[in-house]
Scaffold this motif. Structure first.
Motif, PDB file in Angstrom:
ATOM      1  N   SER A  50      35.379  26.268  52.982  1.00 26.09           N
ATOM      2  CA  SER A  50      36.069  26.589  51.746  1.00 26.09           C
ATOM      3  C   SER A  50      35.342  27.726  51.012  1.00 26.09           C
ATOM      4  O   SER A  50      34.116  27.720  50.912  1.00 26.09           O
ATOM      5  N   LYS A  54      38.931  33.499  53.443  1.00 25.95           N
ATOM      6  CA  LYS A  54      40.039  33.551  54.414  1.00 25.95           C
ATOM      7  C   LYS A  54      41.345  33.992  53.741  1.00 25.95           C
ATOM      8  O   LYS A  54      42.017  34.904  54.207  1.00 25.95           O
ATOM      9  N   THR A  56      41.768  35.390  50.851  1.00 21.87           N
ATOM     10  CA  THR A  56      41.644  36.739  50.287  1.00 21.87           C
ATOM     11  C   THR A  56      41.920  37.779  51.371  1.00 21.87           C
ATOM     12  O   THR A  56      42.668  38.742  51.145  1.00 21.87           O
TER      13      THR A  56
HETATM   14  N1  LIG Z   1      41.263  35.477  41.504  1.00 21.59           N
HETATM   15  C1  LIG Z   1      39.986  35.187  41.753  1.00 21.59           C
HETATM   16  N2  LIG Z   1      39.037  35.499  40.837  1.00 21.59           N
HETATM   17  C2  LIG Z   1      37.726  35.239  41.065  1.00 21.59           C
HETATM   18  N3  LIG Z   1      37.255  34.671  42.196  1.00 21.59           N
HETATM   19  C3  LIG Z   1      38.154  34.350  43.126  1.00 21.59           C
HETATM   20  C4  LIG Z   1      39.562  34.581  42.956  1.00 21.59           C
HETATM   21  N4  LIG Z   1      40.199  34.137  44.076  1.00 21.59           N
HETATM   22  C5  LIG Z   1      39.253  33.659  44.899  1.00 21.59           C
HETATM   23  N5  LIG Z   1      38.024  33.776  44.335  1.00 21.59           N
HETATM   24  C6  LIG Z   1      36.738  33.405  44.934  1.00 21.59           C
HETATM   25  O1  LIG Z   1      36.571  34.189  46.102  1.00 21.59           O
HETATM   26  C7  LIG Z   1      35.988  33.408  47.130  1.00 21.59           C
HETATM   27  C8  LIG Z   1      36.919  33.398  48.343  1.00 21.59           C
HETATM   28  O2  LIG Z   1      38.116  32.707  47.986  1.00 21.59           O
HETATM   29  P1  LIG Z   1      39.286  32.440  49.034  1.00 21.59           P
HETATM   30  O3  LIG Z   1      40.315  31.635  48.339  1.00 21.59           O
HETATM   31  O4  LIG Z   1      39.674  33.708  49.662  1.00 21.59           O
HETATM   32  O5  LIG Z   1      38.508  31.563  50.123  1.00 21.59           O
HETATM   33  P2  LIG Z   1      39.110  30.590  51.237  1.00 21.59           P
HETATM   34  O6  LIG Z   1      38.185  30.694  52.393  1.00 21.59           O
HETATM   35  O7  LIG Z   1      40.530  30.914  51.481  1.00 21.59           O
HETATM   36  O8  LIG Z   1      38.977  29.180  50.512  1.00 21.59           O
HETATM   37  P3  LIG Z   1      39.798  27.827  50.770  1.00 21.59           P
HETATM   38  O9  LIG Z   1      39.587  27.496  52.216  1.00 21.59           O
HETATM   39  O10 LIG Z   1      39.148  26.842  49.862  1.00 21.59           O
HETATM   40  O11 LIG Z   1      41.236  28.104  50.432  1.00 21.59           O
HETATM   41  C9  LIG Z   1      35.726  32.032  46.535  1.00 21.59           C
HETATM   42  O12 LIG Z   1      34.396  31.981  46.090  1.00 21.59           O
HETATM   43  C10 LIG Z   1      36.704  31.961  45.386  1.00 21.59           C
HETATM   44  O13 LIG Z   1      36.217  31.112  44.369  1.00 21.59           O
END
Ligand SMILES: Nc1ncnc2c1ncn2[C@@H]1O[C@H](COP(=O)(O)OP(=O)(O)OP(=O)(O)O)[C@@H](O)[C@H]1O
Length: 265
Positions: A50, A54, A56
């Motif tokens: 998490s 991913k 993003t």
């Molecule tokens: N709009 C935003 N503003 C600030 N930080 C953000 C934003 N969106 C995501 N983040 C941060 O960027 C990082 C990557 O987030 P992202 O959602 O892309 O990860 P992920 O691997 O898809 O997570 P998950 O598996 O929990 O969905 C995390 O630390 C998240 O808290």
């Protein structure tokens, strides 16, 4: 599309990320210099703990978010803009309009574009691909969670995308529904010849579906390795139970352990 054709096509690049970096305004470095090349006809899973970036990465690939630095190339033609219509996106939640029928939900991307020609037959084509052609006039409230996700997939297919992006589409579903949707997604992939990039948390799901699993680690989000799942398609229950499946799951799990080491969970 036949497997042999897919292999030849995978030399053709559909998407390339180079040095992709994303820093959110609050300072979070969500992705740090990520390189990824996706070949035509591939099924690539993005896996990682998490917060490793991913979603993003997927949103940037779709043109729904901007990179802070680096390049995003689509269709291998050097363009840095996303070609709307050649990309289909399936969100984590089905996100259907509750007041609209299944047909109207599926038609939405074409309706928004104002292209009404063949709309009804295109909707039926997509509903048939997800097995919901008899539910065209139903409303979302009449559907199960799995059926709603099928509608969401049909909506993403309506523009006949070359690249289908899915953001953890099956996370909320029970195991049986998930397994059925896995097989249906593989069928759609095979029938349409599209390229798929899918975000998932599940090691087994990534191995069952993909020809390549790309593993990311968090803080900062970065790519730490990938595993080629060199097992033939079509993949069936026999594959899930066989040694090829468990070997690849072990390889991916080892990368996941590496990705999660030092993480607070
Ligand atoms: N709009 C935003 N503003 C600030 N930080 C953000 C934003 N969106 C995501 N983040 C941060 O960027 C990082 C990557 O987030 P992202 O959602 O892309 O990860 P992920 O691997 O898809 O997570 P998950 O598996 O929990 O969905 C995390 O630390 C998240 O808290």
């Amino acid at each position: 599309m036949r497997l042999e054709e897919r292999r030849q096509n995978s030399a053709v690049i559909v998407a390339r990320l180079e040095g992709l970096t994303k820093r959110y305004p609050n300072g979070t470095l969500a992705i740090d210099r990520m390189d990824l090349t996706v070949g035509k006809g591939e099924f690539v899973s993005l896996l990682g703990p998490s917060g490793c970036g991913k979603s993003t990465a997927l949103y940037i690939l779709a043109g729904l978010a901007n990179a802070t630095a680096g390049r995003v190339e689509l269709a291998g033609d050097g363009r840095q803009v996303v070609g709307a219509g050649s990309i289909g996106f399936v969100f984590q939640e089905p996100s259907l309009m509750p007041w609209a029928t299944v047909s109207e939900n599926v038609a939405l991307p074409l309706t928004l574009r104002g292209s009404a020609a063949d709309l009804a037959s295109e909707v039926i084509r997509c509903l048939t691909m997800v097995g919901l052609e008899t539910f065209a006039n139903a409303y979302p409230r009449e559907l199960s969670g799995g059926m709603k996700m099928r509608v969401s997939i049909a909506r993403a297919l309506i523009t006949r995308p070359q690249l289908l992006l899915l953001d953890e589409p099956f996370g909320a579903l029970d195991e049986i529904t998930r397994a059925r949707l896995h097989d249906d997604l593989l069928h759609i992939w095979s029938e349409t010849g599209c390229t798929i990039v899918m975000v998932t948390h599940s090691t087994t799901e990534s191995v069952y579906l993909s020809n390549r699993v790309v593993v990311m680690a968090a803080r900062p989000g970065r790519l730490i390795g990938s595993v080629d799942v060199s097992e033939p398609y079509p993949r069936t229950k026999a594959f899930r139970l066989g040694p090829g499946f468990s070997d690849h799951v072990r390889q991916v799990s080892a990368l996941m352990d590496h990705a999660s080491s030092g993480e607070l969970i």
